[in-house]
Design a protein around this motif. Structure first.
Motif, mmCIF file in Angstrom:
data_model
loop_
_atom_site.group_PDB
_atom_site.id
_atom_site.type_symbol
_atom_site.label_atom_id
_atom_site.label_comp_id
_atom_site.label_asym_id
_atom_site.label_seq_id
_atom_site.Cartn_x
_atom_site.Cartn_y
_atom_site.Cartn_z
ATOM 1 N N ALA A 1 -5.472 -37.337 -67.405
ATOM 2 C CA ALA A 1 -5.048 -37.036 -66.031
ATOM 3 C C ALA A 1 -5.953 -35.980 -65.400
ATOM 4 O O ALA A 1 -6.115 -35.955 -64.182
ATOM 5 C CB ALA A 1 -3.600 -36.572 -66.020
ATOM 6 N N GLU A 2 -6.573 -35.152 -66.231
ATOM 7 C CA GLU A 2 -7.481 -34.111 -65.732
ATOM 8 C C GLU A 2 -8.925 -34.606 -65.625
ATOM 9 O O GLU A 2 -9.794 -33.860 -65.186
ATOM 10 C CB GLU A 2 -7.423 -32.901 -66.661
ATOM 11 C CG GLU A 2 -6.051 -32.248 -66.699
ATOM 12 C CD GLU A 2 -5.989 -31.098 -67.685
ATOM 13 O OE1 GLU A 2 -6.963 -30.871 -68.437
ATOM 14 O OE2 GLU A 2 -4.960 -30.412 -67.699
ATOM 15 N N LEU A 3 -9.166 -35.837 -66.033
ATOM 16 C CA LEU A 3 -10.520 -36.413 -66.007
ATOM 17 C C LEU A 3 -10.483 -37.742 -65.254
ATOM 18 O O LEU A 3 -10.512 -38.818 -65.861
ATOM 19 C CB LEU A 3 -11.028 -36.622 -67.440
ATOM 20 C CG LEU A 3 -11.226 -35.368 -68.274
ATOM 21 C CD1 LEU A 3 -11.413 -35.728 -69.740
ATOM 22 C CD2 LEU A 3 -12.407 -34.564 -67.761
ATOM 23 N N PRO A 4 -10.431 -37.710 -63.930
ATOM 24 C CA PRO A 4 -10.216 -38.931 -63.149
ATOM 25 C C PRO A 4 -11.316 -39.990 -63.268
ATOM 26 O O PRO A 4 -11.064 -41.161 -63.000
ATOM 27 C CB PRO A 4 -10.100 -38.418 -61.712
ATOM 28 C CG PRO A 4 -10.795 -37.102 -61.711
ATOM 29 C CD PRO A 4 -10.585 -36.526 -63.081
ATOM 30 N N HIS A 5 -12.509 -39.615 -63.704
ATOM 31 C CA HIS A 5 -13.605 -40.586 -63.801
ATOM 32 C C HIS A 5 -13.684 -41.264 -65.167
ATOM 33 O O HIS A 5 -14.495 -42.160 -65.371
ATOM 34 C CB HIS A 5 -14.939 -39.919 -63.487
ATOM 35 C CG HIS A 5 -14.982 -39.317 -62.118
ATOM 36 N ND1 HIS A 5 -15.021 -40.060 -60.961
ATOM 37 C CD2 HIS A 5 -14.966 -38.024 -61.711
ATOM 38 C CE1 HIS A 5 -15.038 -39.271 -59.918
ATOM 39 N NE2 HIS A 5 -14.998 -38.028 -60.339
ATOM 40 N N TRP A 6 -12.868 -40.813 -66.095
ATOM 41 C CA TRP A 6 -12.871 -41.351 -67.447
ATOM 42 C C TRP A 6 -11.704 -42.317 -67.630
ATOM 43 O O TRP A 6 -10.655 -42.144 -67.034
ATOM 44 C CB TRP A 6 -12.761 -40.216 -68.466
ATOM 45 C CG TRP A 6 -13.973 -39.338 -68.506
ATOM 46 C CD1 TRP A 6 -14.256 -38.299 -67.666
ATOM 47 C CD2 TRP A 6 -15.066 -39.436 -69.407
ATOM 48 N NE1 TRP A 6 -15.462 -37.739 -68.003
ATOM 49 C CE2 TRP A 6 -15.983 -38.420 -69.073
ATOM 50 C CE3 TRP A 6 -15.364 -40.277 -70.476
ATOM 51 C CZ2 TRP A 6 -17.175 -38.232 -69.765
ATOM 52 C CZ3 TRP A 6 -16.548 -40.091 -71.174
ATOM 53 C CH2 TRP A 6 -17.439 -39.067 -70.808
ATOM 54 N N THR A 7 -11.918 -43.329 -68.485
ATOM 55 C CA THR A 7 -10.848 -44.279 -68.798
ATOM 56 C C THR A 7 -10.703 -44.392 -70.313
ATOM 57 O O THR A 7 -11.648 -44.144 -71.065
ATOM 58 C CB THR A 7 -11.133 -45.680 -68.210
ATOM 59 O OG1 THR A 7 -12.385 -46.150 -68.715
ATOM 60 C CG2 THR A 7 -11.158 -45.646 -66.698
ATOM 61 N N LEU A 8 -9.521 -44.791 -70.715
ATOM 62 C CA LEU A 8 -9.249 -45.029 -72.121
ATOM 63 C C LEU A 8 -9.822 -46.391 -72.497
ATOM 64 O O LEU A 8 -9.700 -47.355 -71.740
ATOM 65 C CB LEU A 8 -7.731 -45.015 -72.330
ATOM 66 C CG LEU A 8 -7.197 -44.900 -73.742
ATOM 67 C CD1 LEU A 8 -7.643 -43.603 -74.399
ATOM 68 C CD2 LEU A 8 -5.682 -44.980 -73.712
ATOM 69 N N SER A 9 -10.470 -46.471 -73.636
ATOM 70 C CA SER A 9 -11.026 -47.743 -74.094
ATOM 71 C C SER A 9 -9.899 -48.727 -74.390
ATOM 72 O O SER A 9 -8.733 -48.343 -74.512
ATOM 73 C CB SER A 9 -11.882 -47.532 -75.354
ATOM 74 O OG SER A 9 -11.060 -47.116 -76.425
ATOM 75 N N GLU A 10 -10.242 -49.992 -74.516
ATOM 76 C CA GLU A 10 -9.233 -51.032 -74.760
ATOM 77 C C GLU A 10 -8.394 -50.757 -75.995
ATOM 78 O O GLU A 10 -7.192 -50.976 -76.000
ATOM 79 C CB GLU A 10 -9.901 -52.407 -74.879
ATOM 80 C CG GLU A 10 -10.280 -53.000 -73.544
ATOM 81 C CD GLU A 10 -10.770 -54.429 -73.693
ATOM 82 O OE1 GLU A 10 -10.254 -55.161 -74.562
ATOM 83 O OE2 GLU A 10 -11.667 -54.808 -72.934
#
Length: 97
Positions: free
Chosen positions: A15-24
């Motif tokens: 939530a603090e890293l809006p440009h990052w996503t969790l991998s599949e």
């Protein structure tokens, strides 16, 4: 060895890293950094390599022209730890500099 994060801890940190996503598979976080040129992308990678080496925590990454794709996971722990999020925050700050 660093401890694996719980699902709740991962969500809170993301939530603090809006440009990052969790991998599949949920064991890594990823982001694509885009720059104005290949030279800027390469410069980012050189600076990021120094940060990663100081942390003894190394990203999996690729570079194609002005883009750098970064995947962070703690291989020794078999998934995400606080180290991954710490490095992600440092990479974000480096990109903004």
């Amino acid at each position: 060895m660093p401890e694996l994060l719980t699902s709740t801890a991962k969500e809170f940190a993301l939530a603090e890293l809006p440009h990052w996503t969790l991998s599949e598979n949920g064991n890594a976080i990823e982001r694509t950094f885009t720059f104005r040129s290949f030279a800027r992308a390469f410069g980012f990678m050189a600076s990021a390599a120094i940060l990663a080496e100081k942390m003894n925590h190394h990203p999996t990454w690729t570079n194609t022209y002005n883009k750098v794709d970064v995947l962070l996971t703690t291989h020794d722990a078999g998934g995400l730890t606080e180290l991954d999020f710490k490095l992600a925050r440092k990479l974000d700050r480096l990109c903004e500099a």
